[in-house]
Scaffold this motif. Structure first.
Motif, PDB file in Angstrom:
ATOM      1  N   MET A   1      -4.376  -9.993   4.438  1.00 55.87           N
ATOM      2  CA  MET A   1      -4.805  -8.490   4.192  1.00 55.87           C
ATOM      3  C   MET A   1      -4.930  -7.773   5.500  1.00 55.87           C
ATOM      4  O   MET A   1      -4.394  -6.545   5.431  1.00 55.87           O
TER       5      MET A   1
ATOM      6  N   THR B   1       0.957  -1.024  -0.201  1.00 54.33           N
ATOM      7  CA  THR B   1       0.023   0.068  -0.050  1.00 54.33           C
ATOM      8  C   THR B   1       0.802   1.285   0.075  1.00 54.33           C
ATOM      9  O   THR B   1       2.037   1.214   0.348  1.00 54.33           O
TER      10      THR B   1
ATOM     11  N   GLN C   1      -0.659 -12.028  -3.409  1.00 55.93           N
ATOM     12  CA  GLN C   1      -2.024 -11.883  -3.829  1.00 55.93           C
ATOM     13  C   GLN C   1      -2.181 -12.122  -5.391  1.00 55.93           C
ATOM     14  O   GLN C   1      -1.248 -11.982  -6.029  1.00 55.93           O
TER      15      GLN C   1
ATOM     16  N   ALA D   1      -3.866   0.569  -2.974  1.00 56.92           N
ATOM     17  CA  ALA D   1      -2.919  -0.566  -3.134  1.00 56.92           C
ATOM     18  C   ALA D   1      -2.011  -0.100  -4.257  1.00 56.92           C
ATOM     19  O   ALA D   1      -2.180   0.408  -5.054  1.00 56.92           O
TER      20      ALA D   1
ATOM     21  N   THR E   1      -7.787  -2.497   3.891  1.00 53.22           N
ATOM     22  CA  THR E   1      -6.766  -1.657   4.234  1.00 53.22           C
ATOM     23  C   THR E   1      -6.901  -0.406   4.573  1.00 53.22           C
ATOM     24  O   THR E   1      -6.545   0.355   5.072  1.00 53.22           O
TER      25      THR E   1
ATOM     26  N   THR F   1     -10.300  -5.961  -2.961  1.00 51.36           N
ATOM     27  CA  THR F   1     -10.598  -6.203  -1.393  1.00 51.36           C
ATOM     28  C   THR F   1      -9.002  -5.790  -0.677  1.00 51.36           C
ATOM     29  O   THR F   1      -9.529  -5.396   0.556  1.00 51.36           O
ATOM     30  N   VAL F   2      -7.974  -5.671  -1.279  1.00 52.62           N
ATOM     31  CA  VAL F   2      -6.874  -5.263  -0.417  1.00 52.62           C
ATOM     32  C   VAL F   2      -7.146  -3.518   0.091  1.00 52.62           C
ATOM     33  O   VAL F   2      -6.819  -3.379   1.111  1.00 52.62           O
TER      34      VAL F   2
END
Length: 339
Positions: free
Chosen positions: A183, A130, A196, A212, A208, A203-204
């Motif tokens: 995650m 991230t 991943q 990303a 978070t 979804t990440v």
């Protein structure tokens, strides 16, 4: 457009065996046509994310039942673990990453299974981070912690990826993490990155709450397939018709999911309460380009022996597997969908 490629330790495998124990040994003979449903155990590729929702769709929409199956869907832990469960007879079918499977077979770490259909025509393996963690290029991974399950394809492929991307693999730490926890580990700051699939981006970011950063393996390793459906060599030999019927029903679920991602996300949520249906739908929308692979013109589900041979050649050229492996050792082309 850049082409965008994913396994468990002995302890994790033992745990997974306990979860699905006894599922295959009591199967009846192929009974389509006599009113009975044949019991089948299916493992998802990795957890229960949107990318695996198509199995639940095939069950919810009755595609499995129409083909004569009563399917028990279990959560998978990645290529290595899933292969072990299929070979041991504790599961009947599962999607695994073809490149990861080639690595295991080439190194003599797995055998007695065959691929019978492609799920994705192109690889989706990647490393995610991230913003704010100092990772923007592969070289930035040096000195960082990247979590994944012990035998995931992202982890298995990393030495080859690192060699081709100019990264010193010895300078990257790989702490273990369960599929469902990765995650959260990234979001909490416990690690700098995670293994991943590229479709995991929505979804990440949802977990978070950050933007990303993605490093697709296909940036340096082209022409690799993604997940393929496998079964044991024994089942493929003894029940080829049953294998074909299951493959067709699963691919029907895949096709429906890509055409109806929101509905597929809701079906996943129904069966996996922790799933985020919106993120699942977004994953399926991203995955469509990898399944249909319009650029290659390949029909969904098909596997081409020449492409598989090129995958093998890439791994051999990188020194990841020894010479001698052939496409026919890992794919039963008599059972794969025809182009």
């Amino acid at each position: 457009m850049k082409r965008l490629t994913r396994t468990v330790t002995t302890v994790a495998l033992a745990t997974a065996l306990a979860l699905v124990g006894g599922c295959s040994s009591d199967k009846s003979e192929d009974s389509k046509g006599d009113g009975k449903l044949e019991k089948v155990t299916y493992l998802t590729s990795f957890g229960n994310f949107g990318r695996d929702a198509y199995a639940w769709v095939a069950k919810e929409k009755g595609f499995f039942k129409e083909a004569g199956f009563d399917v028990d869907i279990k959560s998978g832990q990645g290529t290595g673990g899933n292969i072990g469960l299929v070979v041991s007879g504790k599961a009947d079918f599962t999607p695994v990453d073809l490149t990861g499977a080639l690595l295991q077979v080439g190194k003599g770490e797995a055998k007695d299974f065959v691929a019978v259909a492609a799920i994705q025509q192109r690889t989706m393996a990647a490393i995610f981070s991230t913003e704010g963690k100092g990772i923007a290029t592969p070289k930035d991974l040096e000195g960082k912690k990247v979590a994944d399950t012990a035998g995931s394809v992202v982890r298995l492929l990393f030495p080859t990826y690192a060699r081709l991307a100019g990264v010193d693999a010895s300078k990257v730490q790989w702490p273990n993490g369960e599929a469902s926890a990765l995650m959260g580990m990234l979001g909490s700051g416990a690690v700098d990155g995670i293994g991943q699939f590229v479709v995991g981006k929505p979804t990440v970011e949802a977990v978070t709450k950050k933007k990303a950063v993605m490093l697709p393996y296909s940036d340096v390793m082209t022409d690799l397939y993604g997940n393929v459906l496998i079964t044991s060599s024994k089942l493929a030999k003894e029940k080829p018709d049953m294998v074909k019927r299951f493959s067709e029903a699963l691919l029907k679920g895949l096709d429906y999911s890509l055409a109806n991602p929101a509905e597929a996300g809701d079906m996943l949520k129904k069966n996996e309460p922790t799933a985020n249906p919106q993120s699942a739908a977004a994953e399926l929308q991203l995955m469509e380009a990898f399944v249909r692979s319009a650029g290659s013109g390949a029909k969904a589900g098909t596997l081409d022996s020449q492409r598989v041979a090129r995958c093998i050649a890439l791994l051999q050229g990188a020194g990841s597997i020894p010479a001698g492996l052939t496409p026919e050792q890992i794919v039963d082309f008599n059972l794969t969908p025809k182009a």
